[in-house]
Design an enzyme around this catalytic site. Structure first.
Site, short mmCIF file in Angstrom:
data_model
loop_
_atom_site.label_atom_id
_atom_site.label_comp_id
_atom_site.label_asym_id
_atom_site.label_seq_id
_atom_site.Cartn_x
_atom_site.Cartn_y
_atom_site.Cartn_z
N ALA A 57 -32.63 -14.63 87.67
CA ALA A 57 -31.98 -13.42 86.75
C ALA A 57 -32.68 -13.40 85.46
CB ALA A 57 -30.34 -13.87 86.77
N GLY B 65 -35.58 -13.04 77.30
CA GLY B 65 -35.65 -14.56 76.77
C GLY B 65 -36.50 -15.08 77.66
N HIS B 66 -36.35 -15.00 78.93
CA HIS B 66 -37.30 -16.07 79.85
C HIS B 66 -38.62 -15.44 79.70
CE1 HIS B 66 -33.40 -15.87 82.31
NE2 HIS B 66 -33.61 -17.34 82.23
N GLN C 285 -34.70 -21.93 72.40
CA GLN C 285 -33.79 -22.29 71.33
C GLN C 285 -32.38 -22.12 71.75
OE1 GLN C 285 -34.41 -24.55 68.81
NE2 GLN C 285 -32.17 -24.27 67.76
N GLN D 218 -29.57 -28.70 74.89
CA GLN D 218 -30.24 -28.98 76.27
C GLN D 218 -31.72 -29.29 75.61
OE1 GLN D 218 -30.67 -26.35 79.52
NE2 GLN D 218 -32.54 -25.69 78.86
N SER E 7 -28.61 -13.44 77.95
CA SER E 7 -28.41 -14.46 78.82
C SER E 7 -28.09 -14.03 80.11
CB SER E 7 -26.90 -15.00 78.27
OG SER E 7 -26.44 -15.62 79.36
P1 AMP Z 1 -31.75 -20.35 82.42
O1 AMP Z 1 -32.38 -19.46 83.27
O2 AMP Z 1 -30.53 -19.88 81.58
O3 AMP Z 1 -31.52 -21.69 82.70
O4 AMP Z 1 -32.77 -20.61 81.13
C1 AMP Z 1 -34.12 -20.80 81.33
C2 AMP Z 1 -34.84 -21.02 79.83
O5 AMP Z 1 -34.85 -19.71 79.39
C3 AMP Z 1 -34.01 -22.25 79.27
O6 AMP Z 1 -35.24 -22.93 78.26
C4 AMP Z 1 -33.24 -21.18 78.15
O7 AMP Z 1 -33.15 -21.76 76.80
C5 AMP Z 1 -34.19 -20.11 78.03
N1 AMP Z 1 -33.61 -18.94 77.59
C6 AMP Z 1 -32.36 -18.45 78.20
N2 AMP Z 1 -31.95 -17.26 77.42
C7 AMP Z 1 -32.83 -17.28 76.27
C8 AMP Z 1 -32.96 -16.32 75.07
N3 AMP Z 1 -32.02 -15.35 74.89
N4 AMP Z 1 -33.94 -16.27 74.30
C9 AMP Z 1 -34.88 -17.41 74.83
N5 AMP Z 1 -34.92 -18.22 75.39
C10 AMP Z 1 -33.94 -18.18 76.44
#
Ligand code: AMP
Length: 294
Positions: free
Chosen positions: A44, A48-49, A160, A165, A197
């Site tokens: 998804a 950010g990713h 961050q 985590q 997110s």
């Molecule tokens: P997730 O798919 O939510 O498990 O996130 C995967 C990676 O993306 C993790 O290292 C998160 O910290 C990073 N991540 C998620 N949202 C953001 C964001 N808004 N800004 C920067 N990194 C993010």
């Protein structure tokens, strides 16, 4: 069309669903002397990713992303079944970013029947989100250590946004002598300030506005700190007050902690972590900010 002076991209992203295929691919890369970067995700994907992917592209010769919605980090009654999934869209985004490998295993591939081994970072895993989500960080550290063992990256990129985590993964890598460099990248926000997110997809437009309470509470704490407030309690109270004015949002926690130990700090200094978690409708959202005097 090929822009003069640039080489066309010959190979498309290779998708590995199986551990052996991913391991063979990454060993080939490293055998060829290439620096390999890993970006773990649950899909998804959003900006950010993609910011992590771009950082990995800038620092590595070869980039692998992983996409795995890890059941082990969801508690009973949490949103595992509803977690947003769009494999085709994620692939297209990663392809556009010129990711070389996508590791997208099934649950049985990652957790075959009979798997009984877990990785736990003691103590830290029960703080912040770990207190509200028992077992969550054990799920995270178990899957991240499996990903490190499978992909064997030189560098791994984390946001961050998930500050606890990150601290826990830093401890795990140090304690278990895992040969990977952890790279932390800043939080990417929507234009209004809401931290991006995957769970923002649960929010309707009104809830999205209400969810700004998280960011606004952090800004309130930062503002008072910058004006000279040294004591954690009044700062926390000021942050909580923002939630008192936003009934659509239920605060889980707002804490000011040491970013390495995740313990509450008595004496505030630059660098303390203000971490917040709150429920907006069905979504549990988190955000944080590192205190700065300027
Ligand atoms: P997730 O798919 O939510 O498990 O996130 C995967 C990676 O993306 C993790 O290292 C998160 O910290 C990073 N991540 C998620 N949202 C953001 C964001 N808004 N800004 C920067 N990194 C993010």
């Amino acid at each position: 069309m090929v822009v003069p002076g640039t080489a066309p991209r010959l190979s498309k992203m290779k998708i590995c669903n199986m551990i052996d295929a991913m391991r063979a691919a990454s060993r080939d890369c490293r055998g060829a002397g290439k620096r390999l970067g890993l970006v773990p995700t649950m899909g998804a994907l959003h900006e950010g990713h993609l910011s992590l992917v771009r950082a990995a592209k800038a620092q590595c010769d070869v980039v692998a992303a992983s996409l795995f919605v890890n059941p082990l980090q969801f508690g009973p009654g949490e949103d595992l079944a509803k977690y947003p999934r769009d494999f085709e869209r994620d692939c297209a985004l990663l392809e556009t970013e010129e990711v070389d490998f996508l590791f997208a295993p099934g649950v049985e591939e990652m957790y075959p029947a009979g798997a009984v081994t877990y990785v736990t970072v003691e103590g830290l895993s029960n703080k912040l989100c770990g207190r509200s989500r028992p077992g969550h960080f054990r799920g995270v550290t178990t899957v991240v250590s499996k990903l490190f063992n499978i992909v064997e990256p030189d560098l791994a990129f984390f946001g961050q946004k998930d500050a606890a985590q990150l601290a826990i993964i830093h401890h795990m890598v140090r304690d278990l002598n895992i040969s990977v460099q952890i790279v932390a990248r800043p939080i990417v926000r929507e234009p209004g300030g809401l931290a991006m997110s995957s769970r923002n997809a649960y929010l309707d437009p009104q809830q999205k506005k209400s969810a700004l309470a998280l960011y606004h509470s952090l800004l309130e704490v930062q503002k008072r700190f910058a004006r000279g407030e040294q004591r954690p309690e009044p700062l926390i109270e000021a942050g909580r007050q923002v939630f008192a004015e936003e009934p659509a949002v239920t605060l889980d926690y707002l804490e000011i902690v040491d970013p390495d130990t995740l313990d509450p700090v008595d004496n505030l200094s630059r660098g303390a972590l203000v971490a917040v978690a709150a429920f907006v409708g069905k979504a549990r959202l988190i955000d944080n900010l590192v205190l700065d005097r300027s």
